[in-house]
Design an enzyme around this catalytic site. Sequence first.
Site, PDB file in Angstrom:
ATOM      1  N   HIS A   1      49.835  31.496 -27.907  1.00 29.12           N
ATOM      2  CA  HIS A   1      49.002  30.851 -26.887  1.00 29.12           C
ATOM      3  C   HIS A   1      49.359  31.449 -25.530  1.00 29.12           C
ATOM      4  O   HIS A   1      50.413  31.165 -24.965  1.00 29.12           O
ATOM      5  CB  HIS A   1      49.252  29.341 -26.888  1.00 29.12           C
ATOM      6  CG  HIS A   1      48.219  28.552 -26.148  1.00 29.12           C
ATOM      7  ND1 HIS A   1      48.115  28.560 -24.776  1.00 29.12           N
ATOM      8  CD2 HIS A   1      47.230  27.735 -26.597  1.00 29.12           C
ATOM      9  CE1 HIS A   1      47.126  27.774 -24.407  1.00 29.12           C
ATOM     10  NE2 HIS A   1      46.566  27.259 -25.491  1.00 29.12           N
TER      11      HIS A   1
ATOM     12  N   CYS B   1      42.614  -5.311 -18.829  1.00 30.26           N
ATOM     13  CA  CYS B   1      41.254  -5.758 -19.096  1.00 30.26           C
ATOM     14  C   CYS B   1      40.981  -5.540 -20.577  1.00 30.26           C
ATOM     15  O   CYS B   1      41.889  -5.609 -21.397  1.00 30.26           O
ATOM     16  CB  CYS B   1      40.254  -5.011 -18.221  1.00 30.26           C
ATOM     17  SG  CYS B   1      40.224  -3.231 -18.501  1.00 30.26           S
TER      18      CYS B   1
END
Length: 674
Positions: A594, A28
């Site tokens: 982390h 689309c």
Amino acid sequence: MASKLTTTSQHILENLGGPDNITSMTHCATRLRFQVKDQSIVDQQEIDSDPSVLGVVPQGSTGMQVVMGGSVANYYQEILKLDGMKHFADGEATESSSKKEYGGVRGKYSGIDYAFEFLSDTFRPILWALLGASLIITLLVLADTFGLQDFRAPMDEQPDTYVFLHSMWRSVFYFLPIMVGATAARKLGANEWIGAAIPAALLTPEFLALGSAGDTVTVFGLPMVLNDYSGQVFPPLIAAIGLYWVEKALKKIIPEAVQMVFVPFFSLLIMIPATAFLLGPFGIGVGNGISSLLEAVNNFSPFILSIVIPLLYPFLVPLGLHWPLNAIMIQNLNTLGYDFIQGPMGAWNFACFGLVTGVFLIALKEKNRAMRQVSLGGMLAGLLGGISEPSLYGVLLRFKKTYFRLLPGCLVGGIVMGIFDIKAYAFVFTSLLTIPAMDPWLGYTVGIAAAFFTSMLLVLFFDYRSDAERDEAKAQMAAAEQTNNTPAAPAAPVAPAAGAAAAGGAAGATAVATKPRLAAGQLVEITSPLEGHAVPLSEVPDPIFAAGKLGPGIAIEPTGNTVVAPADATVILVQKSGHAVALRLESGVELLIHIGLDTVQLGGEGFKVHVERKQQVKAGDPLITFDPEFIRSKNLPLITPVVVSNANKFGEIVGIEAAQADATTTVIKVNGAE
């Protein structure tokens, strides 16, 4: 070397499971749309890891949407060029018999799912023509606004130039039934050209010569009520459904050897009269009924409808359920001469565009290049084209807090639209360029401005992210930043890190940009910041860390619960949520630690932070403690990447595996640049 377009296209196809797993491909305005045989083998996370991909959205049990933004057509064409994909040029896989294979949406409400999907996929291919026509309408309305030519004047009263300009947009809407007939038939698996020919027959000069709309004529000895089918959408939709069943029945009766001749012959012979006598008038009745129902609601309280529509759209668009409303808008224009949905819809669109404008301004301030690109693309596509999908998938669906900034804008804009009772006299996409198509246009301008600035200011004042998401973004930016300028140096000289090359530091310096201090041949050895098993980064189940995109290094599977400074350093960033910390060692090496993956979602629960930004720490000082059992109970991986985020300043960087690492175990070696 393959272009970025080709590389990304190959990346998408590979992680969808390859051509053998795909049964249908369309696109689309912003999304590649796939139907797949087995959704379980699609690697959504890996697809989304490509910077060109704005998002990945599953639909039902077999549908996959890959959001690409305004350049989606380029990626669609590129994927068609790849091996095994050329036969998808018409949208769906085709066998040698030309019988289309469709998997469709399957789920608890498969019938409802398919009905919406049918309407959505019917209108999506026509989007480009509708967009182009809407902008031509806008130019003519602008001419009316500036007093050049009345847009609504009869054609016999308009100059030849304007008559010709009107023909340019009317071509799309007059022949819209033909386009709808083709795309609806294609979606159902019927012959799209027969689907187009059926409504085309009702638009021919010969059919129109039978009489005026409302007249009754006798055909085959039967009364036929004539209707104006130009611009209609429901008659060709219903005719396409009828064609599907007729074709299916004919293929069972007619031998395959002559199907190519007799199936289209009998299809036309049956379906054109059926549409003219029965299905066409029925379709017009359905359209008029829906339009009248909504008009009654609007007449009862335009104010309520103007508020409900913009508040519904943010939830309809992600599901693709907004496309069927386009049919109702067009039907309103055909039946009433105006539409009352497009105006309030503008409140949703401009609230969305205001939100991404706020995100863009924050990204500029934070120098967040990734979000700057995403938000700028969404902002331009929206303000100039009226397309909301880049904003929706690039920002809104990625950050949950955004809906709390968006909906107030929708509400405020909808209230203003209700006060002015906004109407549209042409089908347009709500952008800055189409403002003159609304009536009163000044009231509409006030409404979209209210929606735009409400959402934008809410983003600027309250941000678009949670505290944890904001800290996560800042940590990743700090880790990815590879420039020579760094935060302030310590106020007093600090001893060099163990194993690091000696470094000179000016006593009393307060705001000095620190340069890497490793010369060619020098080496810094970095010890493990926490106890555990040191494993290669490639074992981290996160494509960003595993690919080294945030820098080379090592990963630790923790056996302890405390992160310590591996050397004397400055804390350059620490998350409030406690799941990550960044250090700059005396050698100039910047280190990101982390703790776990996706632990940002814990919002700080299970973590305790012992340091703050710009704090000086000594080797062995505790930085963060965490509760391993709690984190594991949330089914989150505890593996902890430890990466050098400014690797481009140095030479070779090597991660060293270890069965058991602690504060005395070297896990990373950094060599000076040549």
